[in-house]
Design an enzyme around this catalytic site. Structure first.
Site, PDB file in Angstrom:
ATOM      1  CG  ASN A 152      -1.692   1.253   1.420  1.00 42.46           C
ATOM      2  OD1 ASN A 152      -1.822   2.039   0.482  1.00 42.46           O
ATOM      3  ND2 ASN A 152      -2.237   1.467   2.616  1.00 42.46           N
ATOM      4  CD1 TRP A 153       3.339   0.946  -2.822  1.00 44.41           C
ATOM      5  CD2 TRP A 153       3.431   2.073  -4.765  1.00 44.41           C
ATOM      6  NE1 TRP A 153       3.998   0.153  -3.733  1.00 44.41           N
ATOM      7  CE2 TRP A 153       4.069   0.816  -4.937  1.00 44.41           C
ATOM      8  CE3 TRP A 153       3.372   2.943  -5.852  1.00 44.41           C
ATOM      9  CZ2 TRP A 153       4.645   0.431  -6.147  1.00 44.41           C
ATOM     10  CZ3 TRP A 153       3.934   2.545  -7.068  1.00 44.41           C
ATOM     11  CH2 TRP A 153       4.570   1.309  -7.204  1.00 44.41           C
ATOM     12  CE  LYS A 154       0.338   3.478   4.920  1.00 49.92           C
ATOM     13  NZ  LYS A 154       0.006   3.571   6.327  1.00 49.92           N
TER      14      LYS A 154
ATOM     15  CG  HIS B   4      -5.946   1.637   5.158  1.00 55.63           C
ATOM     16  ND1 HIS B   4      -5.485   2.623   5.987  1.00 55.63           N
ATOM     17  CD2 HIS B   4      -4.911   0.792   4.956  1.00 55.63           C
ATOM     18  CE1 HIS B   4      -4.210   2.378   6.275  1.00 55.63           C
ATOM     19  NE2 HIS B   4      -3.848   1.269   5.658  1.00 55.63           N
TER      20      HIS B   4
ATOM     21  CD  GLU C  37      -3.093   5.402   6.786  1.00 57.00           C
ATOM     22  OE1 GLU C  37      -3.090   5.499   5.547  1.00 57.00           O
ATOM     23  OE2 GLU C  37      -2.158   4.881   7.431  1.00 57.00           O
TER      24      GLU C  37
ATOM     25  CD  GLU D 293      -3.678  -2.857   7.337  1.00 54.94           C
ATOM     26  OE1 GLU D 293      -2.532  -3.076   6.920  1.00 54.94           O
ATOM     27  OE2 GLU D 293      -4.321  -1.835   7.041  1.00 54.94           O
TER      28      GLU D 293
ATOM     29  N   GLY E 164       2.023   2.157  10.762  1.00 52.28           N
ATOM     30  CA  GLY E 164       2.944   3.291  10.627  1.00 52.28           C
ATOM     31  C   GLY E 164       3.629   3.694  11.917  1.00 52.28           C
TER      32      GLY E 164
ATOM     33  CB  SER F  77       4.947  -1.853  12.137  1.00 54.14           C
ATOM     34  OG  SER F  77       4.465  -0.547  12.398  1.00 54.14           O
TER      35      SER F  77
ATOM     36  N   GLY G 288       2.677  -1.208   4.313  1.00 47.94           N
ATOM     37  CA  GLY G 288       2.639   0.216   3.983  1.00 47.94           C
ATOM     38  C   GLY G 288       4.042   0.740   3.721  1.00 47.94           C
ATOM     39  N   GLY G 289       4.606   1.398   4.734  1.00 50.61           N
ATOM     40  CA  GLY G 289       5.910   2.071   4.581  1.00 50.61           C
ATOM     41  C   GLY G 289       6.980   1.222   3.908  1.00 50.61           C
TER      42      GLY G 289
HETATM   43  C1  PEP Z   1      -0.908   0.020   5.887  1.00 49.87           C
HETATM   44  O1  PEP Z   1      -0.902   1.134   5.403  1.00 49.87           O
HETATM   45  O2  PEP Z   1      -1.830  -0.751   5.600  1.00 49.87           O
HETATM   46  C2  PEP Z   1       0.169  -0.371   6.788  1.00 49.87           C
HETATM   47  C3  PEP Z   1       0.113  -1.550   7.330  1.00 49.87           C
HETATM   48  O3  PEP Z   1       1.176   0.534   7.003  1.00 49.87           O
HETATM   49  P1  PEP Z   1       2.608   0.228   7.667  1.00 49.87           P
HETATM   50  O4  PEP Z   1       3.137  -1.046   7.085  1.00 49.87           O
HETATM   51  O5  PEP Z   1       3.443   1.415   7.321  1.00 49.87           O
HETATM   52  O6  PEP Z   1       2.388   0.086   9.150  1.00 49.87           O
END
Ligand code: PEP
Length: 259
Positions: A9-11, A95, A97, A167, A173, A213, A234-235
């Site tokens: 997930n590049w957000k 999600h 966010e 999640e 994040g 994470s 994500g990151g």
């Molecule tokens: C996400 O955006 O779904 C996520 C899990 O982010 P991260 O891996 O950065 O915690």
């Protein structure tokens, strides 16, 4: 046996040029991934460019959200046919966010899930509790409510085309991941709900990913858990080498047969 699924997930990261570069670097490392299914979810603006780069590879393309209507007066939103036209096969929905920053409700998320399915997109419904909800012992109540509401009205056949992602909000994040056993406990609980909503077969076939994470160093510990079928990243998905390492480690760890 459920194969591992790894989704990046590049957000809201990456111009078209940067997304092209990242997609190419991922393709160079993962053109035909073995033992795992891989997909990336770039920002809407980069979908067309990334789609062109991934064409002919086994890496799937997904979007980070979609509206429930096919078209209409919804300024700033994106409809499912706009995504399928660009080659998207899946879409992240609910999600954390979207739920916590943009206040999307379970009812809205349910409409998005239905619309995605009508257009042949595989929805990945994200569920998860906040730190406070976990502290209060509400984790199972929260994820169950989000799953039941998000899938309300779906037929068993539609449910079988969905994925779930657990999640925990406190792990996204933050650098603080759930432990594999914390995640596995929730995944097992979700499988019980799937059995109730559909059937035992459904519960055994729907893929449930963990997100929060995930990094190259901890990815395998999740994939080793029988009830964890991959990761939503994500990151760490913004680094091609790191993402490819996560895919390789999940594929290797996930080869343990799962019922
Ligand atoms: C996400 O955006 O779904 C996520 C899990 O982010 P991260 O891996 O950065 O915690």
């Amino acid at each position: 046996m459920r194969s591992q699924v790894i989704v990046g997930n590049w957000k809201m990261h990456g111009t078209v040029a940067q997304s092209r570069e990242l997609a190419q670097a991922i393709r160079d490392r993962l053109d035909q991934p073995r033992g795992a299914e891989v997909a990336v979810c770039p920002p809407f603006t980069a979908l067309a460019a990334v789609s062109a780069i991934l064409e002919g590879s086994a890496i799937g393309l997904g979007a980070q959200n979609c509206h429930w209507a096919d078209q209409g007066a919804f300024t700033g939103d994106i409809a499912p046919p706009m995504l399928t036209e660009l080659g998207c096969r899946l879409v992240l929905l609910g999600h954390s966010e979207r739920r916590h920053v943009f206040h999307e409700t379970d009812e809205e998320i349910n409409k998005r899930v239905g619309a995605a399915l009508r257009h042949g997109l595989a929805p990945i419904l994200c569920v998860g509790e906040t730190a406070e909800e976990r502290r209060q012992g509400l984790t199972f109540t929260i994820v169950e409510g989000q799953l039941r509401a998000g899938w309300a009205g779906l037929s068993p056949e539609e449910m079988s085309r969905c994925c779930l992602a657990y999640e925990p909000v406190w792990a996204i994040g933050t650098g603080v991941n759930a432990t594999p056993s914390q995640a596995a406990e929730v995944h097992g609980y979700l499988r019980g709900i799937l059995s109730d909503l559909g059937s035992k077969d459904l519960a055994q076939s729907v893929r449930i990913l963990y997100g929060g994470s995930v990094k190259p160093d901890n990815a395998a510990s999740f994939a080793e858990e029988p009830d964890i079928d991959g990761v939503l990243v994500g990151g760490a998905s913004l680094d091609a080498l790191g993402f490819a390492t996560i895919v390789g480690r999940c594929a290797a760890a996930g080869t343990t047969p799962k019922e």
